[in-house]
Design a protein around this motif. Structure first.
Motif, PDB file in Angstrom:
ATOM      1  N   VAL A 121       7.901  -3.929   9.478  1.00 14.44           N
ATOM      2  CA  VAL A 121       7.081  -2.728   9.017  1.00 14.44           C
ATOM      3  C   VAL A 121       7.519  -2.167   7.673  1.00 14.44           C
ATOM      4  O   VAL A 121       6.596  -1.802   6.851  1.00 14.44           O
ATOM      5  N   ASP A 122       8.689  -2.519   7.253  1.00 16.29           N
ATOM      6  CA  ASP A 122       8.825  -2.081   5.660  1.00 16.29           C
ATOM      7  C   ASP A 122       7.991  -3.003   4.897  1.00 16.29           C
ATOM      8  O   ASP A 122       7.618  -2.452   3.871  1.00 16.29           O
ATOM      9  N   ILE A 123       7.767  -4.291   5.259  1.00 18.65           N
ATOM     10  CA  ILE A 123       6.991  -4.934   4.301  1.00 18.65           C
ATOM     11  C   ILE A 123       5.336  -4.294   4.252  1.00 18.65           C
ATOM     12  O   ILE A 123       4.652  -4.357   3.330  1.00 18.65           O
ATOM     13  N   VAL A 124       4.760  -4.001   5.335  1.00 19.23           N
ATOM     14  CA  VAL A 124       3.594  -3.358   5.531  1.00 19.23           C
ATOM     15  C   VAL A 124       3.569  -2.008   4.514  1.00 19.23           C
ATOM     16  O   VAL A 124       2.625  -1.725   3.784  1.00 19.23           O
ATOM     17  N   ILE A 125       4.615  -1.171   4.679  1.00 18.81           N
ATOM     18  CA  ILE A 125       4.576  -0.204   4.000  1.00 18.81           C
ATOM     19  C   ILE A 125       4.706  -0.359   2.577  1.00 18.81           C
ATOM     20  O   ILE A 125       3.997   0.375   1.642  1.00 18.81           O
ATOM     21  N   ALA A 126       5.519  -1.260   2.242  1.00 20.27           N
ATOM     22  CA  ALA A 126       5.751  -1.471   0.665  1.00 20.27           C
ATOM     23  C   ALA A 126       4.201  -2.179   0.038  1.00 20.27           C
ATOM     24  O   ALA A 126       3.891  -1.956  -0.897  1.00 20.27           O
ATOM     25  N   LYS A 127       3.669  -2.728   0.949  1.00 16.73           N
ATOM     26  CA  LYS A 127       2.339  -3.314   0.196  1.00 16.73           C
ATOM     27  C   LYS A 127       1.257  -2.242   0.280  1.00 16.73           C
ATOM     28  O   LYS A 127       0.585  -2.327  -0.774  1.00 16.73           O
ATOM     29  N   ARG A 128       1.352  -1.252   1.075  1.00 14.21           N
ATOM     30  CA  ARG A 128       0.538  -0.063   1.184  1.00 14.21           C
ATOM     31  C   ARG A 128       0.639   0.652  -0.120  1.00 14.21           C
ATOM     32  O   ARG A 128      -0.011   1.214  -0.693  1.00 14.21           O
ATOM     33  N   GLN A 129       2.081   1.005  -0.265  1.00 10.95           N
ATOM     34  CA  GLN A 129       2.496   1.882  -1.315  1.00 10.95           C
ATOM     35  C   GLN A 129       2.129   1.003  -2.648  1.00 10.95           C
ATOM     36  O   GLN A 129       1.793   1.797  -3.620  1.00 10.95           O
ATOM     37  N   LEU A 130       2.302  -0.166  -2.869  1.00  7.44           N
ATOM     38  CA  LEU A 130       1.968  -0.788  -3.954  1.00  7.44           C
ATOM     39  C   LEU A 130       0.399  -0.952  -4.149  1.00  7.44           C
ATOM     40  O   LEU A 130       0.024  -0.626  -5.440  1.00  7.44           O
ATOM     41  N   ALA A 131      -0.618  -0.993  -3.208  1.00 10.61           N
ATOM     42  CA  ALA A 131      -1.793  -0.869  -3.409  1.00 10.61           C
ATOM     43  C   ALA A 131      -2.343   0.483  -3.754  1.00 10.61           C
ATOM     44  O   ALA A 131      -3.383   0.607  -4.261  1.00 10.61           O
ATOM     45  N   LEU A 132      -1.608   1.495  -3.338  1.00 13.75           N
ATOM     46  CA  LEU A 132      -1.798   2.907  -3.750  1.00 13.75           C
ATOM     47  C   LEU A 132      -1.757   3.022  -5.339  1.00 13.75           C
ATOM     48  O   LEU A 132      -2.490   3.738  -5.875  1.00 13.75           O
ATOM     49  N   GLN A 133      -0.366   2.464  -5.779  1.00 10.94           N
ATOM     50  CA  GLN A 133      -0.017   2.478  -7.088  1.00 10.94           C
ATOM     51  C   GLN A 133      -1.154   1.870  -7.956  1.00 10.94           C
ATOM     52  O   GLN A 133      -1.529   2.402  -9.106  1.00 10.94           O
ATOM     53  N   VAL A 134      -1.576   0.508  -7.539  1.00 16.05           N
ATOM     54  CA  VAL A 134      -2.453  -0.114  -8.239  1.00 16.05           C
ATOM     55  C   VAL A 134      -3.599   0.458  -8.296  1.00 16.05           C
ATOM     56  O   VAL A 134      -4.482   0.716  -9.460  1.00 16.05           O
ATOM     57  N   THR A 135      -4.107   1.048  -7.263  1.00 11.18           N
ATOM     58  CA  THR A 135      -5.757   1.883  -7.311  1.00 11.18           C
ATOM     59  C   THR A 135      -5.571   2.983  -8.145  1.00 11.18           C
ATOM     60  O   THR A 135      -6.448   3.162  -8.839  1.00 11.18           O
ATOM     61  N   GLN A 136      -4.498   3.940  -8.013  1.00 15.90           N
ATOM     62  CA  GLN A 136      -4.585   4.820  -8.988  1.00 15.90           C
ATOM     63  C   GLN A 136      -4.362   4.605 -10.356  1.00 15.90           C
ATOM     64  O   GLN A 136      -5.265   5.279 -11.109  1.00 15.90           O
ATOM     65  N   THR A 137      -3.553   3.723 -10.596  1.00 16.24           N
ATOM     66  CA  THR A 137      -3.545   3.342 -12.180  1.00 16.24           C
ATOM     67  C   THR A 137      -4.835   2.673 -12.481  1.00 16.24           C
ATOM     68  O   THR A 137      -5.165   3.062 -13.733  1.00 16.24           O
ATOM     69  N   TYR A 138      -5.633   1.892 -11.707  1.00 17.56           N
ATOM     70  CA  TYR A 138      -6.902   1.464 -12.181  1.00 17.56           C
ATOM     71  C   TYR A 138      -7.939   2.525 -12.464  1.00 17.56           C
ATOM     72  O   TYR A 138      -8.505   2.593 -13.592  1.00 17.56           O
ATOM     73  N   TYR A 139      -7.737   3.515 -11.689  1.00 18.47           N
ATOM     74  CA  TYR A 139      -8.811   4.848 -11.967  1.00 18.47           C
ATOM     75  C   TYR A 139      -8.341   5.421 -12.979  1.00 18.47           C
ATOM     76  O   TYR A 139      -9.295   6.084 -13.866  1.00 18.47           O
ATOM     77  N   GLN A 140      -7.023   5.510 -13.426  1.00 16.97           N
ATOM     78  CA  GLN A 140      -6.646   6.502 -14.536  1.00 16.97           C
ATOM     79  C   GLN A 140      -7.173   5.467 -15.886  1.00 16.97           C
ATOM     80  O   GLN A 140      -7.584   5.933 -16.752  1.00 16.97           O
TER      81      GLN A 140
END
Length: 416
Positions: A121-140
């Motif tokens: 489950v830690d893997i799933v959480i880490a990937k989701r958190q990374l996707a969130l960071q990438v997405t937010q940085t992309y729109y910034q």
């Protein structure tokens, strides 16, 4: 004629700006570029790799659990040889193997397996958190790049206004003060552009680090718009969030640990054999003279003083209660974040629509001023004021788009 030509040039340029803005804010469903960045980040990001390695280590713990205690070997030599009827005892060799109670190894494997599930489950959480960071940085990055485009467009328009003002000064329809005001506004826009360029470089560096790649320019979509209708969302989706599932997996591992503790509180059985080498008695002839001794052994390890296991049981019960409280607390946090993100996204939509109306009305006001110039003196102060308003509305609209998708990224992280 030269002044009228400049007016027509401004009007045509304004039409070009509106066309560019329509392209910038046109509806698009192509998110392939962002998806590719997210996939690249997941494949290369060192944090995700570290969590995956931790999961593999937890899986290996399952194999470690499927083992017996060490086999005990012993050997001794009789310095003072005990005499028996069949001869003197010379040396002794022994071997012993302790066996846990039935089901103990299975309980140990189940416990290790539950810890591995929690690590997954830690893997799933880490990937989701990374996707969130990438997405937010992309729109910034999108906002920074498009703000620079808007500033560049307005600088070109101000350059046209500057030419128009210089022409007006030549025919005594304006003063040189108007030219200076335009140049001051140009200076302000150039300053904004340079600051945005620095922010863009810093944001690109952050984005490259998320992708774990060398420094390079990041491409973003040219056209991003806000959907016409707000997507539907079920608040029950929060129940399936991996961060909450992690607590369920840990709770299950505690139950498996309790089962293991019960098994380990039961007796252990050991089997073995002792071998004693016996020397023949000299000058004697009888049966079994010098016969070696074999002694089968059976041992039982009974935890008579089992305070340890009772204490572990109480600790596990307390840990279960602690996990329940932690899950409830985290669930409330996620619920608050989700509701706040939904409200912020609605606010971004309202701001976007408001700025769209403001831009249209400001353009209409500017067109009226330019048409009036054909029959009278152009009021540069009003034109510049309207132009400044348009510029502000355009930047605020880009900011609204950015905020909308920043909140959408949070909502997707919490609910999908």
């Amino acid at each position: 004629m030269k002044i009228q030509h400049s007016i027509f040039k401004i009007q045509n340029f304004k039409k070009a700006i509106c066309f560019c803005l329509l392209l910038i804010f046109s509806v698009t469903t192509n998110a392939q570029l962002l998806d590719n960045y997210i996939q690249q980040a997941i494949e290369n990001n060192p944090k995700v790799k570290a969590v995956e390695l931790s999961y593999k280590g937890a899986q290996e713990k399952v194999n470690e659990a499927n083992t017996l205690p060490n086999t005990e070997f012993g050997a001794g030599y009789f310095v003072s040889e005990p005499e028996t009827r069949t001869g003197a005892q010379k040396a002794k060799v022994s071997v012993r193997q302790m066996m846990p109670w039935f089901g103990t190894i299975t309980a140990r494997e189940n416990y290790s397996s539950s810890l591995a599930d929690a690590a997954y489950v830690d893997i799933v959480i880490a990937k989701r958190q990374l996707a969130l960071q990438v997405t937010q940085t992309y729109y910034q990055l999108y906002a920074l790049k498009n703000k620079q485009k808007i500033i560049q467009q307005n600088l070109k328009l101000l350059s046209t206004y500057e030419d128009l003002a210089l022409n007006a000064v030549e025919v005594n329809k304006a003063s040189s003060v108007e030219v200076l005001k335009i140049q001051i506004q140009q200076n302000e826009l150039n300053e904004q552009r340079e600051l945005l360029m620095g922010d863009e470089l810093a944001m690109e560096s952050k984005f490259n680090n998320l992708l774990n790649q060398e420094e390079q320019a990041i491409m973003v979509e040219d056209s991003i718009d806000i959907p016409v209708e707000e997507p539907m969302l079920s608040m029950n989706d929060l129940e399936l969030h991996p961060e909450l599932e992690k607590y369920d997996q840990l709770f299950l591992s505690i139950k498996k640990s309790a089962a293991l503790n019960n098994s380990e509180s039961l007796p252990s059985v050991g089997i073995g054999v002792d071998y004693i080498a016996v020397e023949e008695r000299p000058n004697m002839n009888f049966s079994d003279n010098g016969k070696d001794i074999f002694i089968p052994m059976l041992a039982v390890s009974v935890p008579i003083f089992n305070h340890k296991f009772k204490s572990v049981e109480r600790q596990l019960n307390l840990q279960q209660e602690e996990l329940k409280a932690q899950k409830e607390y985290r669930k409330n946090q996620l619920d608050s974040q989700l509701k706040e993100a939904l409200q912020q996204r609605i606010s971004a939509r309202i701001s976007y629509q408001t700025q769209q109306k403001n831009i249209t009305q400001a353009k209409d006001a500017e067109d009226i001023l330019l048409r009036q110039y054909e029959t009278s003196i152009l009021d540069f102060q009003e034109v510049l004021a309207i132009q400044e308003l348009q510029h502000k509305f355009q930047l605020k609209q880009v900011e609204a788009i950015k905020n909308y998708y920043l909140q959408t990224a949070i909502i997707n992280y919490l609910s999908n």
